[in-house]
Design a protein around this motif. Sequence first.
Motif, mmCIF file in Angstrom:
data_model
loop_
_atom_site.group_PDB
_atom_site.id
_atom_site.type_symbol
_atom_site.label_atom_id
_atom_site.label_comp_id
_atom_site.label_asym_id
_atom_site.label_seq_id
_atom_site.Cartn_x
_atom_site.Cartn_y
_atom_site.Cartn_z
ATOM 1 N N GLN A 330 2.960 15.367 4.090
ATOM 2 C CA GLN A 330 1.609 15.095 4.546
ATOM 3 C C GLN A 330 0.863 14.628 3.283
ATOM 4 N N GLU A 331 1.248 15.428 2.369
ATOM 5 C CA GLU A 331 0.295 15.253 1.103
ATOM 6 C C GLU A 331 0.398 13.960 0.361
ATOM 7 N N GLU A 332 1.940 13.702 0.420
ATOM 8 C CA GLU A 332 2.086 12.487 -0.269
ATOM 9 C C GLU A 332 1.419 11.377 0.534
ATOM 10 N N GLU A 333 1.743 11.351 2.061
ATOM 11 C CA GLU A 333 0.981 10.392 2.607
ATOM 12 C C GLU A 333 -0.371 10.058 2.653
ATOM 13 N N MET A 334 -1.183 11.158 2.364
ATOM 14 C CA MET A 334 -2.409 11.151 2.258
ATOM 15 C C MET A 334 -2.952 10.379 1.058
ATOM 16 N N LYS A 335 -1.946 10.794 -0.138
ATOM 17 C CA LYS A 335 -2.131 10.113 -1.464
ATOM 18 C C LYS A 335 -2.018 8.613 -1.374
ATOM 19 N N VAL A 336 -0.888 8.167 -0.684
ATOM 20 C CA VAL A 336 -0.591 6.813 -0.476
ATOM 21 C C VAL A 336 -1.844 6.101 0.308
ATOM 22 N N LYS A 337 -2.090 6.852 1.274
ATOM 23 C CA LYS A 337 -3.262 6.351 2.047
ATOM 24 C C LYS A 337 -4.438 6.095 1.142
ATOM 25 N N MET A 338 -5.066 7.211 0.407
ATOM 26 C CA MET A 338 -6.077 6.974 -0.359
ATOM 27 C C MET A 338 -5.967 5.993 -1.363
ATOM 28 N N ALA A 339 -4.639 5.762 -1.891
ATOM 29 C CA ALA A 339 -4.487 4.504 -2.731
ATOM 30 C C ALA A 339 -4.758 3.199 -2.344
#
Length: 364
Positions: A330-339
């Motif tokens: 979930q944290e990685e998905e959030m980082k990708v989404k923010m990027a």
Amino acid sequence: MAAPTQRCGGSPIGFAGCPPTTKPRWWLALLLLSVSSVPAVTALVDGLYCGTEVCYDVLGVSREAVKLDIARAYRQLARRYHPDRFRPGDPGSEGETRESAHKKFLLIATAYETLKDEDTRRDYDYMLDHPEEYYQHYYTYYRRQLTPKVDVRIVILVTICAISIFQYYSWHSSYNEAINYLVTVPKYRIQATEIAKQQGLLNRTKEKGKNRRSKEEIREQEEEVIRDIIKNKIDIKGGYQKPNLSDILLIQIVLSPYYLTQYISWYASWFYRFTFCREEYGEEDKFYIIRRNMKMSQSQFDGIDENTRQSFLEKRLWIKENYELHRKEQEEEMKVKMATDPRMKRYRRWMKNEGPGRLTFADD
């Protein structure tokens, strides 16, 4: 040859005739002066109780007097010196003026207030018997004077009741706001209208004569019907859920022994079933462990839609290792989404070029 001489006190005398030298005793005189200036220890202090007067002497009673004698003496003196009843020249009031009578009445009232209460009278008697405890008497007197006269338990009860009333009113307002919002959402409004038609609540009958309603009245009735259906059919969770009396602070405190007993019983059962007997977790048990891993309250977890909660079961998130892996994903998905989010890109570009701390000037 003449014998050697030495002057002692300004006169030439021999060594044998010199008196012994003495140092000045000025510090001894200063000490005696300071000791003599210290007042004698006395129990009668201005500002405490009756001041320099003895409360018993003010009322004309002895230290062994009972409450009845003290009250009788106070009533007699109060009738004589009360500002509304005092008359200069009355028997027993010779030489008294209205001003002196008023001061004496205040002193009498103070003496009575001191001696009528058992605790205050005990403190006063202790001060008379132990005049050397000067600062202790000040502390005892002002502590009793500044202590609230109302029972602290009553204050706590009133405060809890006020908080509970405010709590219930706040929850009720939030619930009404949620219902007002859902009435305007087309999805829920259409569903509520269909249910109302099926139940025959929106079937308009022809009305004639005096019983005929206006279009505004019919519209208001239809809105009320739709609102009631949404209230009954939609279960709102979280901070906007329907208020329940059992959730307010006062009821929670009253029922706290029951809740504590229930929790101990549940915990003992949990330990026996899953730690001692090694039973398999049920669906509700799995949801409890998942919620505890996510550090969410029951109302927060209930606000999650059913499909998402079922996905938690499919991923077996009640197992600690699976949940940690899920959290990292979930944290990685959030980082990708923010990027990849255009808004985040614009924000980062602004922070780089014109963000806080950067001074820019317009070219005129």
